[in-house]
Design an enzyme around this catalytic site. Structure first.
Site, short mmCIF file in Angstrom:
data_model
loop_
_atom_site.label_atom_id
_atom_site.label_comp_id
_atom_site.label_asym_id
_atom_site.label_seq_id
_atom_site.Cartn_x
_atom_site.Cartn_y
_atom_site.Cartn_z
N SER A 233 0.83 -1.21 0.00
CA SER A 233 0.00 0.00 0.00
C SER A 233 0.86 1.26 0.00
O SER A 233 0.59 2.20 -0.77
CB SER A 233 -0.97 0.00 1.19
OG SER A 233 -0.31 -0.31 2.39
N HIS A 263 -2.12 -8.88 2.26
CA HIS A 263 -1.77 -7.62 2.93
C HIS A 263 -2.87 -7.29 3.94
O HIS A 263 -3.03 -8.03 4.91
CB HIS A 263 -1.58 -6.55 1.84
CG HIS A 263 -0.94 -5.28 2.28
ND1 HIS A 263 -0.36 -5.10 3.50
CD2 HIS A 263 -0.78 -4.09 1.62
CE1 HIS A 263 0.12 -3.87 3.60
NE2 HIS A 263 -0.12 -3.23 2.47
N HIS A 309 5.65 -12.76 7.98
CA HIS A 309 5.80 -11.37 7.54
C HIS A 309 6.95 -11.26 6.54
O HIS A 309 7.93 -12.01 6.64
CB HIS A 309 6.08 -10.43 8.73
CG HIS A 309 5.75 -9.01 8.42
ND1 HIS A 309 6.67 -8.15 7.88
CD2 HIS A 309 4.59 -8.32 8.54
CE1 HIS A 309 6.08 -6.98 7.70
NE2 HIS A 309 4.82 -7.04 8.09
N ARG A 318 3.08 -4.85 17.43
CA ARG A 318 1.69 -4.39 17.33
C ARG A 318 0.76 -5.52 17.78
O ARG A 318 -0.27 -5.28 18.41
CB ARG A 318 1.38 -3.97 15.89
CG ARG A 318 2.29 -2.84 15.40
CD ARG A 318 2.14 -2.58 13.91
NE ARG A 318 2.47 -3.76 13.13
CZ ARG A 318 2.23 -3.90 11.83
NH1 ARG A 318 1.64 -2.90 11.17
NH2 ARG A 318 2.56 -5.00 11.18
N ASP A 364 -2.23 -8.61 12.32
CA ASP A 364 -3.59 -9.05 12.03
C ASP A 364 -4.06 -10.21 12.89
O ASP A 364 -5.25 -10.53 12.91
CB ASP A 364 -3.69 -9.46 10.55
CG ASP A 364 -3.49 -8.28 9.64
OD1 ASP A 364 -3.87 -7.16 10.03
OD2 ASP A 364 -2.92 -8.46 8.55
#
Ligand code: CMX
Length: 426
Positions: A233, A263, A309, A318, A364
């Site tokens: 992105s 993604h 990743h 995160r 995620d």
């Protein structure tokens, strides 16, 4: 926009001069080389982009302007947006100015709603979000000024203006899409007394007696805000923006990349996988059951969503921040308990499987179950939340890129025949 414009007015000329002189002096120094596997392998690890808003060291995870994301998790997204753009944390006055400024730009033009209302009822929320942003392109100040004729040194100024408008409007746009797409009733008026993320939570209309959903939205918006410049992105936004397409074109394009299952869509896939686990075992499975389920997924040729990743080689900080939030806010929730168990079991399975270079959870892996817990159960919508947040990083990168006067992107592509000849020559 007084404060942030003042700060950037002071910083940009010196920064531009510094980079210009640096590039001139070191123009021919090699900083990266490209191997055949990289040319065919998504350019992994090729250092051919510059991004100063954040870095992701494989062994540490996201660092925004020198600050590890773990240190920023209690900040407001407005403060992080300011940090991304300027490189410094806002003081109280600058933060207030940022909050007020964004709140004053929140209104979404009526023609955008009409455009979205004309779309098929089953359109993906990400399509509606990206299209809504593109539909607003006619608001671009940059395009207007460029058409009138402005100097290259001024580009960043109107890009900043566009980006502030865009970021101000995104919670409104995204919340309106949520209510429209999932039959939640009329749009909810924004409340200018609330901060940006809390106002977003308010406009979504999720019942929030404890205020924890607002806290989750603040955290969510901070954690997803940026992840250096090479992810799909960010890179897409940069590439489109490098043609001097304005922020509406560039951010919309970046979001189309975010919509891919490898993604940003992974968060919806992740919760889907966790739900399948719960359904199959009627609750939280045993370690052995979960292990077998993971192997079944892998053996059917699918990936375990939320794990692995392209850059990271440790547990994503995160993920750790979301996990900490879940432990505090919803430790009894069965979906959170499954997510917790997945963290204990899956890295071992992926190591044994032997393909993924990174067997650890990414951002995620935990976010979806928290959203679900608070009543945001439409997981097709989750990537839109990611997009609202990531637009901050994309915008900040665009502003900095214009400030530095970066060139239009045009790397050289080669044919397979050329690669074969290069290999033969040694
Ligand atoms: N489950 C199963 N296999 C995996 C895997 C996973 N979670 N992660 C990587 N692999 C596989 C890859 O598919 C690849 O297989 P092939 O050689 O057959 O193509 C192999 O391991 C090597 O891949 P890699 O170099 O470790 O990872 P990549 O950089 O190619 O891809 C990513 C990274 C994120 C796309 C991948 O790990 C993946 O598909 N993960 C699941 C989806 C996901 O969670 N995406 C969210 C990423 C976060 C974000 O973009 O913000």
């Amino acid at each position: 926009m007084a404060k942030i414009m003042d700060v950037m007015n002071q910083k940009v000329p010196a920064l531009r001069d510094e980079i210009k002189a640096f590039v001139k002096k070191n123009a021919e120094v090699t900083i990266s080389e490209v191997k055949v596997r990289q040319a065919y392998g998504g350019m992994r690890g090729v250092k051919a982009l510059v991004c100063d808003t954040s870095v992701v060291p494989p062994d540490q995870g996201l660092i925004i302007r020198g600050r590890p994301i773990g240190e920023l998790k209690d900040k407001l997204p407005e403060a992080v947006f300011y940090l991304l753009i300027t490189g410094e944390m806002p003081d109280d006055e600058a933060l207030e100015s940022m909050k007020k400024d964004l709140a004053g730009r929140a209104q979404v033009p009526d023609y955008v709603w009409k455009t979205l209302e004309a779309m098929p009822k089953d359109s993906h929320p990400m399509v509606m979000f990206s299209l809504g942003i593109l539909a607003m392109e006619k608001e671009s100040v940059f395009r207007k000024k460029y058409t009138e004729g402005i100097k290259k040194e001024e580009y960043w100024r109107y890009t900043l203006e566009d980006c502030m408008n865009l970021i101000g409007k995104l919670p409104n746009l995204a919340a309106g899409i949520y209510r429209m797409r999932f039959d939640k009733g009329p749009r909810i008026e924004s409340d200018s007394n609330l901060d940006w993320a809390a106002n977003f939570a308010h406009m979504l209309g999720i019942s929030d007696p404890s205020g924890e959903f607002k806290n989750l939205m603040r955290l969510y918006m901070v954690l997803h805000s940026d992840h250096e410049g090479g992810n799909v992105s960010a890179h897409t936004c940069h590439c489109v923006g490098s043609a001097l397409s304005d922020a509406y074109y560039a951010v919309s394009a970046g979001l189309n990349g975010l919509a891919g299952p490898l993604h940003g869509l992974a968060n919806q896939e992740c919760l889907r996988w966790v739900m399948m686990v719960k359904e199959k075992f009627g609750g939280v499975p045993t370690d052995e059951q979960l292990k077998q389920f993971a192997w079944d997924t892998l053996n059917s040729g699918q990936v375990i969503p939320g794990y692995g990743h392209a850059v990271l080689r440790v547990t994503d900080p995160r993920y750790a921040a979301f996990h900490e939030f879940g432990t505090r806010a919803c430790a009894e929730d069965p979906y959170f308990q499954i997510v917790d168990k997945v963290f204990k079991v899956i890295p071992g399975v992926l190591k044994e499987h032997g393909k993924a270079k990174d067997p650890w959870p990414n951002v995620d892996a935990a976010s979806g179950c928290l959203l679900y817990h608070f009543g945001l159960t439409e997981f097709e919508y989750y990537t839109v939340l990611f997009g609202v947040s990531r637009a901050m990083g994309m915008c900040a990168q665009l502003i900095v890129s214009r400030a530095l006067g970066e060139a239009i992107e045009r790397p050289k592509s080669v044919t397979t025949e050329w690669v074969k000849q290069a290999v033969a020559k040694g």
